[in-house]
Design a protein around this motif. Structure first.
Motif, PDB file in Angstrom:
ATOM      1  N   ASP A 134      31.144 -23.635 -87.006  1.00 33.23           N
ATOM      2  CA  ASP A 134      30.670 -22.411 -87.564  1.00 33.23           C
ATOM      3  C   ASP A 134      29.533 -21.887 -86.826  1.00 33.23           C
ATOM      4  O   ASP A 134      28.208 -22.473 -86.771  1.00 33.23           O
ATOM      5  CB  ASP A 134      30.026 -22.930 -89.044  1.00 33.23           C
ATOM      6  CG  ASP A 134      29.602 -21.542 -89.683  1.00 33.23           C
ATOM      7  OD1 ASP A 134      30.501 -20.432 -89.816  1.00 33.23           O
ATOM      8  OD2 ASP A 134      28.478 -21.252 -90.289  1.00 33.23           O
ATOM      9  N   VAL A 135      29.784 -20.939 -86.131  1.00 33.35           N
ATOM     10  CA  VAL A 135      28.961 -20.314 -85.066  1.00 33.35           C
ATOM     11  C   VAL A 135      28.133 -19.211 -85.360  1.00 33.35           C
ATOM     12  O   VAL A 135      28.699 -18.220 -85.708  1.00 33.35           O
ATOM     13  CB  VAL A 135      29.737 -20.041 -83.831  1.00 33.35           C
ATOM     14  CG1 VAL A 135      28.847 -19.842 -82.520  1.00 33.35           C
ATOM     15  CG2 VAL A 135      30.345 -21.336 -83.301  1.00 33.35           C
ATOM     16  N   THR A 136      26.728 -19.151 -84.912  1.00 27.25           N
ATOM     17  CA  THR A 136      25.958 -18.006 -85.166  1.00 27.25           C
ATOM     18  C   THR A 136      25.390 -17.541 -83.525  1.00 27.25           C
ATOM     19  O   THR A 136      24.892 -18.311 -82.955  1.00 27.25           O
ATOM     20  CB  THR A 136      24.762 -18.326 -86.134  1.00 27.25           C
ATOM     21  OG1 THR A 136      25.275 -18.688 -87.283  1.00 27.25           O
ATOM     22  CG2 THR A 136      23.741 -17.304 -86.164  1.00 27.25           C
ATOM     23  N   PRO A 137      25.520 -16.268 -83.539  1.00 31.11           N
ATOM     24  CA  PRO A 137      24.758 -15.697 -82.038  1.00 31.11           C
ATOM     25  C   PRO A 137      23.384 -15.617 -82.386  1.00 31.11           C
ATOM     26  O   PRO A 137      22.886 -15.169 -83.428  1.00 31.11           O
ATOM     27  CB  PRO A 137      25.513 -14.477 -81.917  1.00 31.11           C
ATOM     28  CG  PRO A 137      25.933 -14.224 -83.125  1.00 31.11           C
ATOM     29  CD  PRO A 137      26.136 -15.072 -84.018  1.00 31.11           C
ATOM     30  N   SER A 138      22.657 -15.715 -81.141  1.00 31.41           N
ATOM     31  CA  SER A 138      21.231 -15.319 -81.272  1.00 31.41           C
ATOM     32  C   SER A 138      21.021 -13.814 -81.200  1.00 31.41           C
ATOM     33  O   SER A 138      22.336 -13.141 -80.899  1.00 31.41           O
ATOM     34  CB  SER A 138      20.653 -15.920 -80.078  1.00 31.41           C
ATOM     35  OG  SER A 138      20.949 -15.251 -78.782  1.00 31.41           O
ATOM     36  N   PRO A 139      19.770 -13.171 -81.450  1.00 35.72           N
ATOM     37  CA  PRO A 139      20.026 -11.650 -81.734  1.00 35.72           C
ATOM     38  C   PRO A 139      20.526 -10.897 -80.234  1.00 35.72           C
ATOM     39  O   PRO A 139      20.957  -9.826 -80.565  1.00 35.72           O
ATOM     40  CB  PRO A 139      18.213 -11.549 -81.823  1.00 35.72           C
ATOM     41  CG  PRO A 139      17.887 -12.655 -82.399  1.00 35.72           C
ATOM     42  CD  PRO A 139      18.774 -13.741 -81.898  1.00 35.72           C
ATOM     43  N   ALA A 140      20.162 -11.543 -79.186  1.00 34.72           N
ATOM     44  CA  ALA A 140      20.690 -11.031 -78.122  1.00 34.72           C
ATOM     45  C   ALA A 140      22.039 -11.421 -77.449  1.00 34.72           C
ATOM     46  O   ALA A 140      22.605 -10.826 -76.569  1.00 34.72           O
ATOM     47  CB  ALA A 140      19.653 -10.955 -76.812  1.00 34.72           C
ATOM     48  N   GLY A 141      22.594 -12.254 -77.928  1.00 41.92           N
ATOM     49  CA  GLY A 141      23.818 -13.157 -77.603  1.00 41.92           C
ATOM     50  C   GLY A 141      23.840 -13.818 -76.518  1.00 41.92           C
ATOM     51  O   GLY A 141      24.734 -14.355 -76.159  1.00 41.92           O
ATOM     52  N   ASP A 142      22.472 -14.061 -76.052  1.00 46.01           N
ATOM     53  CA  ASP A 142      22.423 -15.238 -74.797  1.00 46.01           C
ATOM     54  C   ASP A 142      22.671 -16.664 -75.206  1.00 46.01           C
ATOM     55  O   ASP A 142      22.493 -17.672 -74.470  1.00 46.01           O
ATOM     56  CB  ASP A 142      21.205 -14.960 -74.102  1.00 46.01           C
ATOM     57  CG  ASP A 142      19.943 -15.085 -75.117  1.00 46.01           C
ATOM     58  OD1 ASP A 142      19.943 -15.092 -76.210  1.00 46.01           O
ATOM     59  OD2 ASP A 142      18.893 -15.114 -74.331  1.00 46.01           O
ATOM     60  N   ARG A 143      22.455 -16.857 -76.694  1.00 48.53           N
ATOM     61  CA  ARG A 143      22.877 -18.289 -77.084  1.00 48.53           C
ATOM     62  C   ARG A 143      23.320 -18.253 -78.410  1.00 48.53           C
ATOM     63  O   ARG A 143      23.481 -17.331 -79.084  1.00 48.53           O
ATOM     64  CB  ARG A 143      21.273 -18.655 -77.637  1.00 48.53           C
ATOM     65  CG  ARG A 143      20.118 -19.013 -76.437  1.00 48.53           C
ATOM     66  CD  ARG A 143      20.565 -20.176 -75.510  1.00 48.53           C
ATOM     67  NE  ARG A 143      19.488 -20.284 -74.632  1.00 48.53           N
ATOM     68  CZ  ARG A 143      19.532 -19.734 -73.535  1.00 48.53           C
ATOM     69  NH1 ARG A 143      20.289 -19.107 -73.231  1.00 48.53           N
ATOM     70  NH2 ARG A 143      18.672 -19.860 -72.747  1.00 48.53           N
ATOM     71  N   LEU A 144      24.275 -19.531 -78.541  1.00 51.79           N
ATOM     72  CA  LEU A 144      25.324 -19.690 -79.581  1.00 51.79           C
ATOM     73  C   LEU A 144      24.570 -20.993 -80.070  1.00 51.79           C
ATOM     74  O   LEU A 144      24.404 -21.648 -79.749  1.00 51.79           O
ATOM     75  CB  LEU A 144      26.631 -19.855 -79.248  1.00 51.79           C
ATOM     76  CG  LEU A 144      27.410 -18.529 -78.682  1.00 51.79           C
ATOM     77  CD1 LEU A 144      28.861 -18.745 -78.455  1.00 51.79           C
ATOM     78  CD2 LEU A 144      26.981 -17.390 -79.621  1.00 51.79           C
TER      79      LEU A 144
END
Length: 522
Positions: free
Chosen positions: A56-66
């Protein structure tokens, strides 16, 4: 366990100097980084056995981390520019049950309900920052957990019943407003019944209120759901809806936290909250009604538009955008057969899936397909800037991560196959042939004793627990959380000969075990 200086903490910007790219090679490791354990805690998490599935994956606000909550009960932190795993995070006892990125993306917060612990990690590299204790949740009836940062990143609301001021480290109860003085303890397992788990918590009304969604079960009744507003400063509660969850057709909260929408079926006439059957828009500060259509008792709330001015609903396959403050229709289209809508994009398009082969983005006024992807999904989460998205729920893949501008999938690693070794193959199986009462099983060398005992009956099922003790002294080494009848055939194995390792299925109470086995080392 102190405060974190600065708006989002001391972690700094998480960027590693690159934008998300395609993943040519994707691999994860087995090493674990543990949150702090209480002094003297024995049998802490030290490994996992089994395939990688059901992330169950959540992205960081900028998308540089999952950040991925795994079926093994851990959290994997990934860089989307290098696709390197930065850390695999784990709780010393229990599982990682919830996570959230800070608004500036510098911090990742994780929560273990069994341990009663919230931990902050630096998102740049997964380095430990600090942790906070809270009241451990019930291991009997807590089957969901949640976390949420305030919009300025200064506070963190938790399903443990606390609000943490990250600038001072002060913890208060959102149920009473009083200071929380819980400390991290050895063997913190809560073996009682606490009234369910918090499925969602979010700051609203300019961070002055909390919107809280609790799922619970009473006896052998169907699951129930409660929507409420809380003043975290005083604990004052406004219950919006409280009824069987099958009577709630949907709910949503606007991005700016001003409005809450909910719709009750005809059965919702029995709700003990302010709102019953029909479609309602509610002020998220006071809980007062903004707009209502009591006759719309078969309408599913899909979500708000990005600016909160529109609300999207689905009634019998007709998808309609209505004005938030008056519920007047603005546009509508007929949904494709077999498609369920699961979200709204930051550009106010609708996300739909057929549940088996396809996920698509639909223009919200006409229903025209804007983008289509060859995989199903159960949830889609977008970055704050709307540039990237990640889909969960495809059994063939760990996740799907794409660039929103051109619908190019950057990464969709396949899910693992197979299963972990059976518990029985890993050591001396703890005997559980009792009802009620208890049994004892010793390690092969007799140094460790496992006592399995009947714990409680909740009108539906029996629950049990296992405690490990030093045979010679009788001192408690590790108390494990509750489990139900599904686990009776193999709840635990002690390594041969000394029992210095213990193997248990990874499972959440009231849910079947997954394919993984957790390893605990003395």
């Amino acid at each position: 366990m102190g405060g974190m200086p600065g708006t989002g903490g001391s972690g700094g910007a998480p960027s590693d100097g690159g934008q998300p790219t395609a993943c040519s090679n994707f691999a994860v490791g087995s090493a674990l980084t543990l949150a702090p354990a209480a002094a003297g805690q024995a049998y802490v998490r030290c490994g996992s056995l089994g395939p990688e599935q059901n992330w169950d994956v959540t992205p960081s606000p900028a998308g540089d981390r999952l950040a991925a909550r795994t079926a093994a009960g851990t959290v994997r932190l990934l860089s989307t520019s290098t696709w390197a795993e930065l850390a695999q995070l784990a709780s010393p006892v229990g599982e990682m049950d919830a996570l959230a990125f800070s608004p500036d993306g510098s911090l990742l917060a994780t929560l273990s309900s069994e341990a009663g612990q919230v931990t902050l990690w630096r998102a740049r590299d997964g380095a430990y920052q600090t942790s906070f204790a809270g009241p451990p949740a019930s291991t009997v009836d807590t089957f969901v957990s949640s976390l949420a940062f305030s919009s300025d990143g200064h506070r963190l609301a938790t399903s443990l019943g606390t609000v943490i001021d990250l600038t001072t480290g002060q913890r208060t109860s959102w149920q009473t407003g009083a200071p929380d003085t819980t400390t991290l303890e050895t063997n913190p397992e809560n073996l009682g019944i606490n009234g369910g788990g918090v499925a969602q918590i979010r700051f609203t009304a300019g961070d002055a209120r909390l919107f809280i969604v609790t799922r619970y079960e009473i006896g052998d009744s169907p699951y129930s759901i409660r929507l409420e507003l809380r003043d975290p400063a005083t604990g004052a509660q406004t219950v919006l809806f409280d009824m069987y969850d099958r009577a709630l057709l949907g709910y949503a909260i606007s991005d700016d936290g001003r409005y809450i929408a909910l719709d009750g079926s005809p059965e919702a006439v029995g709700s003990s909250g302010l709102y019953h059957a029909g479609l309602y828009v509610v002020d998220a500060t006071s809980g007062t009604q903004v707009a209502a259509d009591p006759n719309a008792s078969s309408t599913q709330v899909l979500g708000f538009g990005h600016d909160g001015a529109r609300l999207f609903t689905d009634s019998g396959g007709t998808v309609t955008a209505v004005g938030t403050t008056n519920l007047q229709p603005l546009s509508s289209f007929t949904a494709p057969s077999g498609v369920s809508f699961i979200g709204v994009t930051p550009q106010d398009a609708l996300v739909g899936t057929d549940g088996s082969t396809t996920t698509a983005i639909y223009q919200s006024a006409t229903g025209a397909v804007l983008q289509s992807f060859p995989f199903p999904s159960t949830s889609v989460r977008f970055t704050s800037n709307g540039r990237f998205a990640v889909a969960n729920g495809d059994p063939r893949a760990l996740f799907h991560f794409w660039r929103q501008a051109d619908a190019v999938t950057l990464c969709g690693p396949p899910a693992g196959t197979g299963s972990a070794p059976s518990i029985a193959s890993l050591g001396t199986v703890v005997v559980t042939n009792f009802n009620p009462g208890s049994t004892q099983t010793m390690s092969a060398d007799g140094s460790v004793t496992a006592t399995a005992a009947f714990l409680i009956h909740d009108h539906v099922r029996n629950f049990y627990d296992i405690a490990l003790s030093d045979t010679a002294s009788g001192s408690l080494l590790r108390q494990f959380g509750a489990f139900d009848e599904q686990q009776l055939s193999g709840p635990m194995a002690l390594s041969v000969p000394t029992g210095d390792k213990v193997y248990t299925p990874v499972f959440t109470p009231l849910k079947p075990p997954g394919p993984d086995v957790a390893v605990w080392c003395r």
